[in-house]
Design a protein around this motif. Structure first.
Motif: not given
Length: 137
Positions: A48-49, A111-116, A120-122, A127-129
């Motif tokens: 979950f995010m 990708d955002i969930v995986e980075a979180a 990892r930054k995007i 990832p939250a931002v």
């Protein structure tokens, strides 16, 4: 009261069925409407995010309640900052089940969930931002 945005990541204790996710969504919409909270929940592969928006004390209390929910573990607070406006103003709670692969911008959201999950930054952003900016655009 000042508006805040809070984003967390957690892992489900087990994979949830579509009906269970729908029940969580229905309950969250009703609960959030009563306490002036808006946001969006993303589910992907047992993770979950969630973005929550509302008054800081309300979000602190809600996050404490969420942290005690036995349906998930490995809760990580990713973002908790003041906000000038609500990103999810239309929804007391939106939900995107990325398991269905029909979501708009599916690849970007996964990708955002995986980075979180991995820290990892995007493009140099958390990832939250990235998630918040994704929906502001």
């Amino acid at each position: 009261m000042s508006l805040h945005q809070l984003v967390y990541l957690s892992q489900s204790t087990r994979k949830l069925e579509k009906e269970e996710l729908s029940a969580i969504w229905t309950q969250a919409k009703a609960n959030n409407a009563r306490i002036d909270v808006t946001g969006s929940l993303f589910y992907n592969g047992g993770w979950f995010m969630q973005v929550l928006e509302g008054p800081a004390p309300v979000l602190a209390s809600l996050y404490d309640k969420i942290s005690k929910d036995p349906r998930h573990h490995d809760l990580r607070l990713l973002y908790n900052e003041p906000a000038a406006f609500r990103t999810f103003v239309r929804w007391t709670m939106n939900m995107t089940n990325l398991e269905e692969r029909q979501a708009d911008k599916y690849e970007e959201l996964v990708d955002i969930v995986e980075a979180a999950k991995t820290g990892r930054k995007i493009y140099g952003m958390s990832p939250a931002v990235t998630l918040l900016n994704f929906f502001k655009a």
